[in-house]
Write an enzyme that holds these catalytic residues in place. Structure first.
Site, PDB file in Angstrom:
ATOM      1  N   LYS A  21       0.842  -1.210   0.000  1.00 29.20           N
ATOM      2  CA  LYS A  21       0.000   0.000   0.000  1.00 29.20           C
ATOM      3  C   LYS A  21       0.872   1.254   0.000  1.00 29.20           C
ATOM      4  O   LYS A  21       0.656   2.173  -0.789  1.00 29.20           O
ATOM      5  CB  LYS A  21      -0.927  -0.034   1.224  1.00 29.20           C
ATOM      6  CG  LYS A  21      -1.894   1.127   1.318  1.00 29.20           C
ATOM      7  CD  LYS A  21      -3.140   0.739   2.084  1.00 29.20           C
ATOM      8  CE  LYS A  21      -2.956   0.759   3.590  1.00 29.20           C
ATOM      9  NZ  LYS A  21      -2.799   2.116   4.131  1.00 29.20           N
ATOM     10  N   SER A  22       1.858   1.291   0.890  1.00 26.25           N
ATOM     11  CA  SER A  22       2.712   2.486   0.983  1.00 26.25           C
ATOM     12  C   SER A  22       3.422   2.765  -0.336  1.00 26.25           C
ATOM     13  O   SER A  22       3.486   3.913  -0.793  1.00 26.25           O
ATOM     14  CB  SER A  22       3.781   2.283   2.065  1.00 26.25           C
ATOM     15  OG  SER A  22       3.188   2.206   3.329  1.00 26.25           O
ATOM     16  N   ARG A  26       3.075   5.925  -3.286  1.00 25.57           N
ATOM     17  CA  ARG A  26       4.232   6.722  -3.699  1.00 25.57           C
ATOM     18  C   ARG A  26       4.478   6.626  -5.198  1.00 25.57           C
ATOM     19  O   ARG A  26       4.920   7.588  -5.828  1.00 25.57           O
ATOM     20  CB  ARG A  26       5.465   6.284  -2.894  1.00 25.57           C
ATOM     21  CG  ARG A  26       5.365   6.801  -1.433  1.00 25.57           C
ATOM     22  CD  ARG A  26       6.115   5.923  -0.484  1.00 25.57           C
ATOM     23  NE  ARG A  26       6.194   6.477   0.863  1.00 25.57           N
ATOM     24  CZ  ARG A  26       5.269   6.307   1.826  1.00 25.57           C
ATOM     25  NH1 ARG A  26       4.163   5.618   1.589  1.00 25.57           N
ATOM     26  NH2 ARG A  26       5.445   6.829   3.029  1.00 25.57           N
ATOM     27  N   ARG A 122      -8.252  12.461  12.689  1.00 24.58           N
ATOM     28  CA  ARG A 122      -6.816  12.144  12.865  1.00 24.58           C
ATOM     29  C   ARG A 122      -5.950  13.398  12.848  1.00 24.58           C
ATOM     30  O   ARG A 122      -6.255  14.373  12.162  1.00 24.58           O
ATOM     31  CB  ARG A 122      -6.387  11.128  11.793  1.00 24.58           C
ATOM     32  CG  ARG A 122      -7.151   9.812  11.967  1.00 24.58           C
ATOM     33  CD  ARG A 122      -6.757   8.773  10.954  1.00 24.58           C
ATOM     34  NE  ARG A 122      -5.387   8.322  11.128  1.00 24.58           N
ATOM     35  CZ  ARG A 122      -4.768   7.483  10.299  1.00 24.58           C
ATOM     36  NH1 ARG A 122      -5.405   7.012   9.241  1.00 24.58           N
ATOM     37  NH2 ARG A 122      -3.530   7.130  10.517  1.00 24.58           N
ATOM     38  N   GLN A 169       4.756   9.189   7.289  1.00 23.19           N
ATOM     39  CA  GLN A 169       3.851  10.133   6.614  1.00 23.19           C
ATOM     40  C   GLN A 169       4.307  11.565   6.846  1.00 23.19           C
ATOM     41  O   GLN A 169       4.304  12.387   5.922  1.00 23.19           O
ATOM     42  CB  GLN A 169       2.415   9.927   7.110  1.00 23.19           C
ATOM     43  CG  GLN A 169       1.851   8.578   6.665  1.00 23.19           C
ATOM     44  CD  GLN A 169       0.479   8.288   7.209  1.00 23.19           C
ATOM     45  OE1 GLN A 169      -0.080   9.060   7.996  1.00 23.19           O
ATOM     46  NE2 GLN A 169      -0.093   7.158   6.809  1.00 23.19           N
ATOM     47  N   ASP A 315       1.942  -1.273  11.884  1.00 25.39           N
ATOM     48  CA  ASP A 315       0.678  -1.708  11.281  1.00 25.39           C
ATOM     49  C   ASP A 315       0.383  -3.194  11.528  1.00 25.39           C
ATOM     50  O   ASP A 315      -0.737  -3.651  11.289  1.00 25.39           O
ATOM     51  CB  ASP A 315       0.691  -1.449   9.767  1.00 25.39           C
ATOM     52  CG  ASP A 315       0.640   0.043   9.454  1.00 25.39           C
ATOM     53  OD1 ASP A 315       0.300   0.844  10.350  1.00 25.39           O
ATOM     54  OD2 ASP A 315       0.942   0.405   8.301  1.00 25.39           O
ATOM     55  N   ARG A 388      -7.556  -3.214   9.436  1.00 22.29           N
ATOM     56  CA  ARG A 388      -6.623  -4.150  10.092  1.00 22.29           C
ATOM     57  C   ARG A 388      -7.247  -4.813  11.321  1.00 22.29           C
ATOM     58  O   ARG A 388      -6.894  -5.934  11.673  1.00 22.29           O
ATOM     59  CB  ARG A 388      -5.312  -3.454  10.435  1.00 22.29           C
ATOM     60  CG  ARG A 388      -4.625  -2.904   9.182  1.00 22.29           C
ATOM     61  CD  ARG A 388      -3.132  -2.739   9.321  1.00 22.29           C
ATOM     62  NE  ARG A 388      -2.618  -1.891   8.247  1.00 22.29           N
ATOM     63  CZ  ARG A 388      -2.376  -2.307   6.999  1.00 22.29           C
ATOM     64  NH1 ARG A 388      -2.571  -3.564   6.656  1.00 22.29           N
ATOM     65  NH2 ARG A 388      -1.929  -1.472   6.086  1.00 22.29           N
TER      66      ARG A 388
HETATM   67  C1  S3P Z   1       2.511   4.832   6.279  1.00 27.66           C
HETATM   68  C2  S3P Z   1       3.088   5.204   7.465  1.00 27.66           C
HETATM   69  C3  S3P Z   1       2.599   4.760   8.784  1.00 27.66           C
HETATM   70  C4  S3P Z   1       1.664   3.572   8.661  1.00 27.66           C
HETATM   71  C5  S3P Z   1       0.643   3.775   7.581  1.00 27.66           C
HETATM   72  C6  S3P Z   1       1.338   3.932   6.239  1.00 27.66           C
HETATM   73  C7  S3P Z   1       3.068   5.338   5.012  1.00 27.66           C
HETATM   74  O1  S3P Z   1       1.891   5.829   9.400  1.00 27.66           O
HETATM   75  O2  S3P Z   1       1.024   3.322   9.895  1.00 27.66           O
HETATM   76  O3  S3P Z   1      -0.240   2.688   7.519  1.00 27.66           O
HETATM   77  O4  S3P Z   1       2.728   4.799   3.936  1.00 27.66           O
HETATM   78  O5  S3P Z   1       3.880   6.267   5.056  1.00 27.66           O
HETATM   79  P1  S3P Z   1       2.633   6.968  10.249  1.00 27.66           P
HETATM   80  O6  S3P Z   1       3.475   7.734   9.333  1.00 27.66           O
HETATM   81  O7  S3P Z   1       1.523   7.786  10.832  1.00 27.66           O
HETATM   82  O8  S3P Z   1       3.420   6.237  11.305  1.00 27.66           O
END
Ligand code: S3P
Length: 429
Positions: A21-22, A26, A122, A169, A315, A388
């Site tokens: 996903k991350s 990107r 959030r 993030q 996560d 999750r």
């Molecule tokens: C992510 C960073 C994490 C993670 C999220 C995805 C990302 O969050 O928990 O599911 O893709 O950069 P945080 O940056 O808030 O720790």
């Protein structure tokens, strides 16, 4: 939609989990800001990543879907985005809203970002504060700390930012704004968080320097579109790894999973708890390590999870708590207060759902204390709208005696389309 589970004997077989996903987020973002074509293979067609595509379409980027999970992005260069004519809606995606704010801070146009009920609760101040320091004008609810957030960007200067949280993030948002800033932008974080942004920026031609917890980026690079293969998501793999680890006699092979060291805490922890995990067929794709994983289930024992490892498995904690609930002895998770500001407050949602199945769980101020019991009991659980949590309770349902229902499980599609089908395919009753 509800998930219905019955007690499983073991997990057996082979799985290719969907794309990370991350990295999918990107690839869309950097592909849009690069010049030329970025062909993304194994893109995660989950709701969150589709939200990212929707936002960039609204800013004039063209996407083509050629095959199942292949997406072609026609990048328009760093200054090729156009002002969206309506509000950008990120749905449930924290990564989309926080990273996109960094990009929007660099644009000379006006934009507004918002998302669903969970996103609007959030914390956004962790991103809007440094972006304002770089020169962007940002306003939003609660003094610019909650979405909807309005941004008038442009004319940024590089800053030296000391992040109070280990958050990829936050780090990525500031680095993406750094693409548009005069001079160098430097981000320091208390512990190293996932580094996919840095790796993909370098891969596409930006000047990025990293040393452990410090990242430096030089403004105004020429980014070039490149082919990207998205590795399997270790955060999705984790649900099946836990199921296999917790059911003795299981043997599971997971193909081409991303094993970036900033993400592999779950492997370390499951090994500590007694699971046997082999890493085979290692490879590197677009600067990201991938491999196949083979997990064999043995009896599990409790462990302590704290400190530097937390960002490497943040996560995966919901899934790990399920293993802990049936492990011999006690598991303590500390230093994980970030769990409270995820898609749900995962300290309380996980504790309340596991207790419904008979687990012994105590909430700590920054984690959980779990005393393993020989077996969980099937129950009617709730997802709390958190993908999750839904998948963790489904795994708990496989391990538990009797029947389990996970209510409101549609949210699984946020990160893992096809989860239920894989569950059916790999379970031996
Ligand atoms: C992510 C960073 C994490 C993670 C999220 C995805 C990302 O969050 O928990 O599911 O893709 O950069 P945080 O940056 O808030 O720790």
């Amino acid at each position: 939609m509800n998930l219905r589970l019955i007690s499983a004997k073991k997990i057996q077989g082979e799985i290719t989990v969907p794309g990370d996903k991350s990295i999918s987020h990107r690839a869309v973002m950097l592909g849009s800001l690069a010049k030329g074509i970025t062909r993304i293979q194994n893109f995660l067609m989950g709701e969150d990543c589709l939200s990212t595509i929707r936002c960039f379409k609204a800013m004039g980027i063209d996407f083509e879907y050629t095959d199942d999970n292949i997406i072609i992005v026609r990048g328009r260069g760093l200054h090729g985005l156009r002002e969206p004519d309506t509000v950008l809606d990120v749905g449930n995606s924290g990564t989309t809203i926080r990273l996109i704010m960094g990009i929007l801070a660099g644009q000379t146009f006006f934009s507004v970002v918002t998302g669903d009920d969970s996103i609007r609760k959030r914390p956004m101040g962790r991103v809007t504060e440094p972006l304002k320091e770089m020169g962007a004008s940002i306003v939003g609810r609660q003094n610019g700390t909650l979405a909807p957030i309005a941004i008038q960007g442009g004319s940024l200067r590089g800053i030296r930012f000391v992040s109070p949280v280990a958050s990829a993030q936050v780090k990525s948002s500031v680095l993406l704004a750094g693409l548009y800033a005069r001079g160098q932008t430097i981000v320091w974080e208390p512990q190293k968080s996932r580094d996919h942004t840095e790796r993909m920026l370098s891969y596409m031609g930006a000047e990025v320097e990293t040393t452990d917890r410090v990242v430096k980026i030089t403004g105004n690079p020429g980014l070039e579109g490149k082919p990207v293969e998205i590795p399997g998501d270790i955060s999705s793999a984790a649900f099946f790894m836990v199921a296999a680890a917790a059911l003795p006699g299981s043997r599971l092979r997971l193909n081409r999973v991303g094993i970036n060291p900033t993400r592999t805490g779950v492997i370390d922890v499951l090994r500590n708890m007694g699971a046997e995990i082999s890493i085979v067929n290692e490879d590197i794709v677009n600067g990201e390590p991938v491999s196949d994983l083979i997990v064999r289930g043995e009896g599990l024992k409790g462990t302590v999870i704290e400190g530097e490892i937390i960002p490497r498995l943040i996560d995966e904690i919901p899934a790990i708590t399920v293993a802990a609930a049936v492990a011999e002895g006690e598991t303590i998770i500390r230093d994980a207060a970030e769990l409270k500001v995820k898609e749900s407050n995962r300290i309380s949602t996980i504790a309340s759902e596991l207790r419904k199945m008979g687990a012994e769980v105590r909430e700590l101020k920054d984690g959980l204390q779990i005393t393993g019991i020989p077996s969980l009991k099937g129950a009617i659980c709730e997802s709390h709208g958190d993908h999750r949590v839904a998948m963790s309770m489904a795994v708990a349902g496989l391990i538990a005696e009797g029947k389990t229902t996970v209510k409101n499980a549609k949210c699984v599609g946020i990160s893992f389309p096809g989860f239920e089908r894989h569950l059916d395919d790999l379970t031996v009753q």
